[in-house]
Design a protein around this motif. Structure first.
Motif, PDB file in Angstrom:
ATOM      1  N   PRO A 282       4.279   4.041 -17.142  1.00 33.70           N
ATOM      2  CA  PRO A 282       3.177   4.469 -16.274  1.00 33.70           C
ATOM      3  C   PRO A 282       3.028   3.632 -15.007  1.00 33.70           C
ATOM      4  CG  PRO A 282       2.482   4.369 -18.571  1.00 33.70           C
ATOM      5  CD  PRO A 282       3.819   3.705 -18.496  1.00 33.70           C
ATOM      6  N   LEU A 283       3.699   2.471 -14.950  1.00 31.97           N
ATOM      7  CA  LEU A 283       3.577   1.583 -13.786  1.00 31.97           C
ATOM      8  C   LEU A 283       4.695   1.791 -12.778  1.00 31.97           C
ATOM      9  CD1 LEU A 283       2.775  -1.696 -15.784  1.00 31.97           C
ATOM     10  CD2 LEU A 283       1.126  -0.128 -14.714  1.00 31.97           C
ATOM     11  N   ARG A 284       5.729   2.508 -13.177  1.00 32.06           N
ATOM     12  CA  ARG A 284       6.870   2.694 -12.282  1.00 32.06           C
ATOM     13  C   ARG A 284       6.601   3.801 -11.269  1.00 32.06           C
ATOM     14  NH1 ARG A 284       9.817   1.752 -17.294  1.00 32.06           N
ATOM     15  NH2 ARG A 284      10.958  -0.241 -17.131  1.00 32.06           N
ATOM     16  N   LEU A 285       7.313   3.738 -10.160  1.00 34.27           N
ATOM     17  CA  LEU A 285       7.196   4.741  -9.101  1.00 34.27           C
ATOM     18  C   LEU A 285       8.327   5.753  -9.231  1.00 34.27           C
ATOM     19  CD1 LEU A 285       6.381   2.375  -6.098  1.00 34.27           C
ATOM     20  CD2 LEU A 285       4.777   3.809  -7.383  1.00 34.27           C
ATOM     21  N   GLU A 286       8.012   7.030  -8.960  1.00 36.99           N
ATOM     22  CA  GLU A 286       8.998   8.096  -9.069  1.00 36.99           C
ATOM     23  C   GLU A 286       9.994   8.045  -7.903  1.00 36.99           C
ATOM     24  OE1 GLU A 286       5.774   8.409  -8.820  1.00 36.99           O
ATOM     25  OE2 GLU A 286       4.926   9.584 -10.458  1.00 36.99           O
ATOM     26  N   ARG A 290       6.296  10.450  -4.322  1.00 36.73           N
ATOM     27  CA  ARG A 290       5.269  11.442  -3.997  1.00 36.73           C
ATOM     28  C   ARG A 290       4.966  11.397  -2.491  1.00 36.73           C
ATOM     29  NH1 ARG A 290       0.688  10.407  -8.715  1.00 36.73           N
ATOM     30  NH2 ARG A 290       2.127  10.253 -10.487  1.00 36.73           N
ATOM     31  N   PRO A 291       4.282  12.421  -1.959  1.00 37.19           N
ATOM     32  CA  PRO A 291       3.859  12.370  -0.556  1.00 37.19           C
ATOM     33  C   PRO A 291       2.967  11.153  -0.298  1.00 37.19           C
ATOM     34  CG  PRO A 291       3.592  14.582  -1.446  1.00 37.19           C
ATOM     35  CD  PRO A 291       3.914  13.697  -2.603  1.00 37.19           C
ATOM     36  N   ALA A 292       2.968  10.704   0.922  1.00 34.06           N
ATOM     37  CA  ALA A 292       2.191   9.510   1.277  1.00 34.06           C
ATOM     38  C   ALA A 292       0.714   9.686   0.968  1.00 34.06           C
ATOM     39  CB  ALA A 292       2.384   9.192   2.759  1.00 34.06           C
ATOM     40  N   SER A 293       0.174  10.897   1.157  1.00 33.87           N
ATOM     41  CA  SER A 293      -1.247  11.137   0.912  1.00 33.87           C
ATOM     42  C   SER A 293      -1.623  10.888  -0.545  1.00 33.87           C
ATOM     43  CB  SER A 293      -1.613  12.573   1.291  1.00 33.87           C
ATOM     44  OG  SER A 293      -0.813  13.495   0.567  1.00 33.87           O
ATOM     45  N   GLU A 294      -0.659  11.068  -1.466  1.00 30.45           N
ATOM     46  CA  GLU A 294      -0.914  10.798  -2.885  1.00 30.45           C
ATOM     47  C   GLU A 294      -0.492   9.378  -3.254  1.00 30.45           C
ATOM     48  OE1 GLU A 294       0.881  13.714  -5.445  1.00 30.45           O
ATOM     49  OE2 GLU A 294       0.584  15.317  -3.987  1.00 30.45           O
ATOM     50  N   LEU A 295       0.650   8.969  -2.737  1.00 29.27           N
ATOM     51  CA  LEU A 295       1.227   7.690  -3.153  1.00 29.27           C
ATOM     52  C   LEU A 295       0.358   6.509  -2.763  1.00 29.27           C
ATOM     53  CD1 LEU A 295       3.557   6.228  -4.479  1.00 29.27           C
ATOM     54  CD2 LEU A 295       4.773   6.288  -2.285  1.00 29.27           C
ATOM     55  N   ARG A 296      -0.291   6.585  -1.625  1.00 29.18           N
ATOM     56  CA  ARG A 296      -1.060   5.414  -1.181  1.00 29.18           C
ATOM     57  C   ARG A 296      -2.206   5.105  -2.135  1.00 29.18           C
ATOM     58  NH1 ARG A 296      -5.552   5.937   2.231  1.00 29.18           N
ATOM     59  NH2 ARG A 296      -6.283   8.060   2.589  1.00 29.18           N
ATOM     60  N   TRP A 297      -2.806   6.147  -2.718  1.00 24.78           N
ATOM     61  CA  TRP A 297      -3.883   5.914  -3.682  1.00 24.78           C
ATOM     62  C   TRP A 297      -3.334   5.330  -4.980  1.00 24.78           C
ATOM     63  CZ3 TRP A 297      -8.330   5.887  -1.460  1.00 24.78           C
ATOM     64  CH2 TRP A 297      -8.595   6.754  -0.397  1.00 24.78           C
ATOM     65  N   ARG A 298      -2.196   5.831  -5.399  1.00 20.25           N
ATOM     66  CA  ARG A 298      -1.579   5.296  -6.624  1.00 20.25           C
ATOM     67  C   ARG A 298      -1.161   3.840  -6.416  1.00 20.25           C
ATOM     68  NH1 ARG A 298       1.159   5.639 -11.393  1.00 20.25           N
ATOM     69  NH2 ARG A 298       3.416   5.368 -11.393  1.00 20.25           N
ATOM     70  N   LEU A 299      -0.659   3.531  -5.246  1.00 23.24           N
ATOM     71  CA  LEU A 299      -0.260   2.150  -4.970  1.00 23.24           C
ATOM     72  C   LEU A 299      -1.462   1.208  -5.013  1.00 23.24           C
ATOM     73  CD1 LEU A 299       2.312   2.738  -2.099  1.00 23.24           C
ATOM     74  CD2 LEU A 299       2.818   1.909  -4.408  1.00 23.24           C
ATOM     75  N   ASP A 300      -2.587   1.650  -4.460  1.00 25.68           N
ATOM     76  CA  ASP A 300      -3.799   0.817  -4.504  1.00 25.68           C
ATOM     77  C   ASP A 300      -4.187   0.501  -5.942  1.00 25.68           C
ATOM     78  OD1 ASP A 300      -3.965   0.776  -1.777  1.00 25.68           O
ATOM     79  OD2 ASP A 300      -5.487   2.351  -1.629  1.00 25.68           O
ATOM     80  N   GLU A 301      -4.110   1.532  -6.812  1.00 23.34           N
ATOM     81  CA  GLU A 301      -4.464   1.307  -8.215  1.00 23.34           C
ATOM     82  C   GLU A 301      -3.445   0.395  -8.893  1.00 23.34           C
ATOM     83  OE1 GLU A 301      -5.340   4.715 -10.529  1.00 23.34           O
ATOM     84  OE2 GLU A 301      -6.965   5.409  -9.228  1.00 23.34           O
ATOM     85  N   LEU A 302      -2.164   0.597  -8.582  1.00 23.77           N
ATOM     86  CA  LEU A 302      -1.129  -0.224  -9.212  1.00 23.77           C
ATOM     87  C   LEU A 302      -1.264  -1.695  -8.834  1.00 23.77           C
ATOM     88  CD1 LEU A 302       2.011   2.089  -8.909  1.00 23.77           C
ATOM     89  CD2 LEU A 302       0.879   1.342 -11.020  1.00 23.77           C
ATOM     90  N   VAL A 303      -1.637  -1.974  -7.599  1.00 26.60           N
ATOM     91  CA  VAL A 303      -1.826  -3.370  -7.195  1.00 26.60           C
ATOM     92  C   VAL A 303      -2.876  -4.032  -8.080  1.00 26.60           C
ATOM     93  CG1 VAL A 303      -2.736  -4.856  -5.375  1.00 26.60           C
ATOM     94  CG2 VAL A 303      -1.048  -3.104  -4.825  1.00 26.60           C
ATOM     95  N   SER A 304      -3.958  -3.309  -8.340  1.00 24.86           N
ATOM     96  CA  SER A 304      -5.022  -3.866  -9.187  1.00 24.86           C
ATOM     97  C   SER A 304      -4.569  -4.022 -10.630  1.00 24.86           C
ATOM     98  CB  SER A 304      -6.259  -2.967  -9.129  1.00 24.86           C
ATOM     99  OG  SER A 304      -6.771  -2.883  -7.815  1.00 24.86           O
ATOM    100  N   VAL A 305      -3.864  -3.028 -11.131  1.00 27.21           N
ATOM    101  CA  VAL A 305      -3.454  -3.050 -12.545  1.00 27.21           C
ATOM    102  C   VAL A 305      -2.341  -4.063 -12.786  1.00 27.21           C
ATOM    103  CG1 VAL A 305      -2.367  -1.685 -14.362  1.00 27.21           C
ATOM    104  CG2 VAL A 305      -4.200  -0.695 -12.995  1.00 27.21           C
TER     105      VAL A 305
END
Length: 381
Positions: A282-286, A290-305
């Motif tokens: 669940p922590l790895r990137l595909e 994903r498009p930047a509009s989706e990926l940037r939010w996932r990256l923000d969460e991953l930094v915290s997690v």
């Protein structure tokens, strides 16, 4: 459609128009009499036929019980007819049926004749059922049109995707995107494996449970029985690998290691698959990303997690990916190029180049337009 083979896509607009016309025709017939009038007639017809069904065979013949039933039937049928409104359509049909029973003894022929005389009322009485059936048929055909349109739109999207991918710059330096993602994926995989090996089961499951606050990370929730056990029992302070090893011991051997072997087996052995499969997935990137509009939010969460368990250098690799995503225009160009290399075959590129895909798109859009027009002309009911 209910009584016939489903219409083909080409036939669907005509089938929908036909179903709409059938519904409107019966609806207009009901309107001519009035909704309440048709309902009253239908109720009277149902009551009359129910009496016929109930007493036929019981109100005929010469026995005492037959005669008693005959009197009851004659009274009930007569009362029904007398109570009908004078202006009820086909009231004469009820009176004609009732006249057939104005005699001292009834036969099966009398009941058959009464049903025949009520036939004139049955046509109007059946209008409500006829309209319900017509409406159901209309809705079913309309759903067929909607499904066919959805299929066409999906095909259109597929062709448009081919055109989009073919337009991608296949010479774009996708390694600018791939390298930081691969570096991060490898680093986070190693960091999570180390965390799982070294942390207590309690710490590990606390971490997983905490990710519920980060919906774009997506770890599966720990089973409640397992979570409760590691939180409240001493073995929960040991790593997952040790718990799994304990769970495979016999009860007599396990008795030397834990106070309650049965409780450990209930909590751990039954959830062995969950614990073994818990990894950095669940922590790895595909890839492609994903498009930047989706990926940037996932990256923000991953930094915290990821920062909860991994060394700073792992988080730094994640920030390298974030820096690439910030240049959205370049990122999307690289991403599209990566998708084209991954998804587009040589045959598909040749098909796009030949103009065949554009021809298919024109045909699909025309067919979809006909279905859209049919839906607009015949709205939901």
């Amino acid at each position: 459609m209910s009584d016939t083979q489903p219409a083909t896509e080409t036939d669907l607009p005509a089938a929908l128009a036909e179903a709409d016309a059938a519904y409107r025709e019966v609806d207009e017939r009901i309107a001519e009499y009035g909704e309440e009038t048709v309902e009253s007639l239908a109720d009277a017809y149902d009551e009359a036929t129910s009496l016929l069904d109930r007493y036929e065979g019981q109100a005929t013949g010469t026995g005492r019980e037959n005669f008693k039933n005959f009197i009851q039937f004659q009274e009930q049928f007569g009362t029904l007819v007398e109570g009908l409104p004078d202006d009820l359509p086909e009231r004469d049909a009820f009176e004609a049926a009732n006249d057939r029973f104005d005699k001292r003894r009834l036969s099966d022929d009398d009941f058959a004749a009464a049903r025949d005389r009520l036939g004139a009322a049955s046509d109007i009485a059946g209008l409500l059922d006829e309209r319900r059936e017509a409406l159901a048929e209309y809705r079913e055909v309309r759903r067929d049109v909607e499904r066919a349109l959805a299929d066409l739109r999906e095909e259109i999207a597929d062709r448009e995707r081919l055109v989009e991918l073919d337009a991608a710059d296949l010479d774009a330096p996708v390694e600018e995107l791939r390298d930081p993602i691969e570096t991060y994926n490898e680093a986070v995989g190693e960091a999570f494996a180390a965390f799982k090996a070294e942390a207590s089961a309690r710490e590990l499951l606390d971490f997983v449970a905490a990710t519920d606050d980060y919906p774009l990370v997506g770890f599966p929730d720990p089973p409640e029985s397992l979570r409760s056990y590691v939180e409240t029992s001493e073995p929960g302070t040991e790593p997952v690998a040790d718990l799994l090893e304990y769970a495979r011991y016999s009860n007599s051997k396990l008795d030397h290691y834990v106070d309650d072997p049965a409780a450990l087996k209930r909590a751990v052995a039954t959830n062995e698959t969950y614990l073994e499969r818990l990894d950095a997935g669940p922590l790895r990137l595909e890839w492609p990303p994903r498009p930047a509009s989706e990926l940037r939010w996932r990256l923000d969460e991953l930094v915290s997690v990821v920062g909860r368990f991994a060394p700073e250098d792992v988080v730094a690799t994640l920030r390298d990916v974030q820096s690439v995503v910030r240049d959205r225009e370049r990122f999307e160009r690289l991403r599209t190029s990566a998708e084209a290399r991954t998804e587009l075959s040589a045959a598909e590129r040749e098909k796009v180049a030949s103009g065949a895909v554009e021809d298919e798109l024109a045909d699909l859009r025309e067919r979809a337009g006909r279905l859209e027009d049919a839906l607009a002309e015949h709205p939901e009911r």
